[in-house]
Design a protein around this motif. Structure first.
Motif, short mmCIF file in Angstrom:
data_model
loop_
_atom_site.label_atom_id
_atom_site.label_comp_id
_atom_site.label_asym_id
_atom_site.label_seq_id
_atom_site.Cartn_x
_atom_site.Cartn_y
_atom_site.Cartn_z
N PHE A 1 0.83 -1.21 0.00
CA PHE A 1 0.00 0.00 0.00
C PHE A 1 0.87 1.26 0.00
N MET A 2 1.91 1.28 0.84
CA MET A 2 2.79 2.45 0.92
C MET A 2 3.55 2.67 -0.38
N ALA A 3 3.90 1.59 -1.07
CA ALA A 3 4.59 1.72 -2.36
C ALA A 3 3.68 2.38 -3.40
N VAL A 4 2.41 2.01 -3.40
CA VAL A 4 1.45 2.64 -4.33
C VAL A 4 1.30 4.12 -4.01
N VAL A 5 1.23 4.45 -2.71
CA VAL A 5 1.13 5.85 -2.29
C VAL A 5 2.34 6.63 -2.76
N ARG A 6 3.53 6.07 -2.53
CA ARG A 6 4.77 6.76 -2.84
C ARG A 6 4.93 7.01 -4.34
N ILE A 7 4.60 6.01 -5.15
CA ILE A 7 4.84 6.10 -6.59
C ILE A 7 3.64 6.66 -7.33
N GLY A 8 2.44 6.43 -6.79
CA GLY A 8 1.25 7.05 -7.37
C GLY A 8 0.51 6.20 -8.37
N SER A 9 0.86 4.91 -8.48
CA SER A 9 0.14 4.05 -9.41
C SER A 9 0.26 2.60 -8.97
N VAL B 1 -4.81 9.02 -5.81
CA VAL B 1 -4.80 10.07 -4.79
C VAL B 1 -5.48 9.54 -3.54
N LEU B 2 -4.83 9.70 -2.39
CA LEU B 2 -5.38 9.18 -1.14
C LEU B 2 -6.67 9.88 -0.74
N ARG C 1 0.72 0.02 -11.05
CA ARG C 1 1.82 -0.59 -11.79
C ARG C 1 3.17 -0.22 -11.18
N GLY C 2 3.34 1.07 -10.84
CA GLY C 2 4.60 1.50 -10.25
C GLY C 2 4.84 0.85 -8.90
N GLY C 3 3.79 0.75 -8.09
CA GLY C 3 3.92 0.09 -6.80
C GLY C 3 4.27 -1.38 -6.95
N ALA C 4 3.66 -2.03 -7.95
CA ALA C 4 3.94 -3.44 -8.20
C ALA C 4 5.39 -3.65 -8.62
N GLU C 5 5.89 -2.78 -9.49
CA GLU C 5 7.29 -2.88 -9.93
C GLU C 5 8.23 -2.70 -8.75
N HIS C 6 7.90 -1.73 -7.87
CA HIS C 6 8.74 -1.49 -6.70
C HIS C 6 8.77 -2.71 -5.79
N ARG D 1 8.08 -5.75 -6.77
CA ARG D 1 8.44 -6.92 -7.59
C ARG D 1 7.37 -8.00 -7.54
N VAL D 2 6.14 -7.54 -7.71
CA VAL D 2 5.00 -8.47 -7.81
C VAL D 2 4.15 -8.04 -9.00
N ALA D 3 3.20 -8.87 -9.37
CA ALA D 3 2.33 -8.55 -10.50
C ALA D 3 1.35 -7.44 -10.13
N PRO D 4 1.04 -6.52 -11.05
CA PRO D 4 0.05 -5.46 -10.76
C PRO D 4 -1.28 -6.02 -10.28
#
Length: 309
Positions: free
Chosen positions: A20-28, A67-68, A30-35, A37-40
């Motif tokens: 969840f925090m990775a999605v918040v930080r990157i804003g998407s 956006v939160l 897909r970006g959170g999944a890449e960070h 290293r899991v599937a979107p």
């Protein structure tokens, strides 16, 4: 009600909170999944499950990204506390086992780098060989956000904006100076102010840096602008710009201590009150229980760095 609360706490486990925090930080997604290293699809499903469990949306999906919502903000603060407490517990348990390995994450402006390495880590690593470090450079805004978002443990920044998410372990007055080559006409000018630098070729740090925020504000308040010949994210470029004789720049004294010692540059403090009262800050996240390793390093940096003496 108790069953629902129990279900919610099971949903908000540490792994999913990190996602969840990775999605918040990157804003998407897909970006959170890449960070992580899991599937979107995994990230999307985790967030959807959490939203169903709490009965509220965590994000608004907009053209600008994720956006939160107000509920999302609450879950984010909870996530930071859980991750930090988990880290603190892991260190405390490690001490009981006799395992003292710990990684401390440091973010700082480039102007502090030599100071941290020479007067901070240079001696601290000998006292505490069990600790490892991540040291990354960032703008003042980036340093503040990294500490507030839990991406770093300790931050050092020049004249940062007031941020209630953070608390300062040390603050030291470090006036902003004009940096010139020896013999420049500004060196001998009485009561030197920023306005005296208008029309002289200069180099400035890019937006987001505390120095540039200061210079821009003072210039705007006085009704003039300083158009930089060179704009850069690198303090080293500013030093080299001056030494090459291309013009002047603006830095606190500690950022050019090596160049001053060998006579390559001269500094003059600026008389404008905002620039004369600028300060260096050593910061951690507010309301965080600091792991022993972070507390020890923070206290050591505050006592030994040139920027805080």
């Amino acid at each position: 009600m108790l069953a629902k609360q129990h279900s919610l706490m099971e949903t908000l486990d540490a792994k999913e909170l990190r996602t969840f925090m990775a999605v918040v930080r990157i804003g998407s997604i897909r970006g959170g999944a890449e960070h992580m290293r899991v599937a979107p699809s995994v990230v999307s499903r985790q967030i959807a499950d959490t939203e169903r469990s709490i009965g509220l949306a965590l994000f608004e999906r907009t053209a600008r990204g994720m956006v939160l919502t107000e509920a999302g903000e609450l879950v984010l603060e909870h996530s930071k506390r859980v991750i930090e407490e988990s880290s603190l517990l892991a260190e405390q348990l490690g001490l009981l086992k006799g395992v003292q390995q710990r990684r401390v994450r440091i973010r700082c402006g480039e102007g502090f780098l030599a100071d941290i390495l020479q007067y901070g880590l240079g001696a601290f690593v000998t006292l505490h060989p069990e600790i490892q470090y991540e040291l990354e450079l960032d703008s003042s805004e980036g340093v503040l956000d990294s500490i507030a978002n839990g991406d770093a443990d300790i931050g050092v920044a020049y004249n940062p904006l007031i941020d209630t998410r953070l608390r300062s372990l040390a603050i030291s007055r470090q006036p902003l100076c004009v940096v010139t080559k020896p013999g420049h006409p500004l060196v001998d000018k009485d009561n030197l102010a920023l306005a005296d630098c208008v029309g002289i070729p200069n180099a400035l740090l890019s937006k987001g840096h505390g120095i540039t925020q200061l210079v821009t504000r003072v210039a705007a308040d006085s009704g003039f602008t300083l158009a930089p010949l060179v704009e850069t994210s690198s303090v080293d470029v500013l030093r080299r710009f001056v030494i090459a004789g291309l013009g002047i720049s603006f830095l606190p004294r500690f950022a050019v201590s090596t160049e001053l010692e060998r006579g390559a540059v001269v500094v003059r403090e600026l008389s404008d009150s905002l620039l004369a009262d600028a300060s260096a800050h050593l910061m951690v996240r507010a309301r965080r229980r600091l792991p022993l390793s972070v507390e020890r390093l923070g206290n050591f940096l505050a006592a030994n760095m040139a920027a805080f003496r």
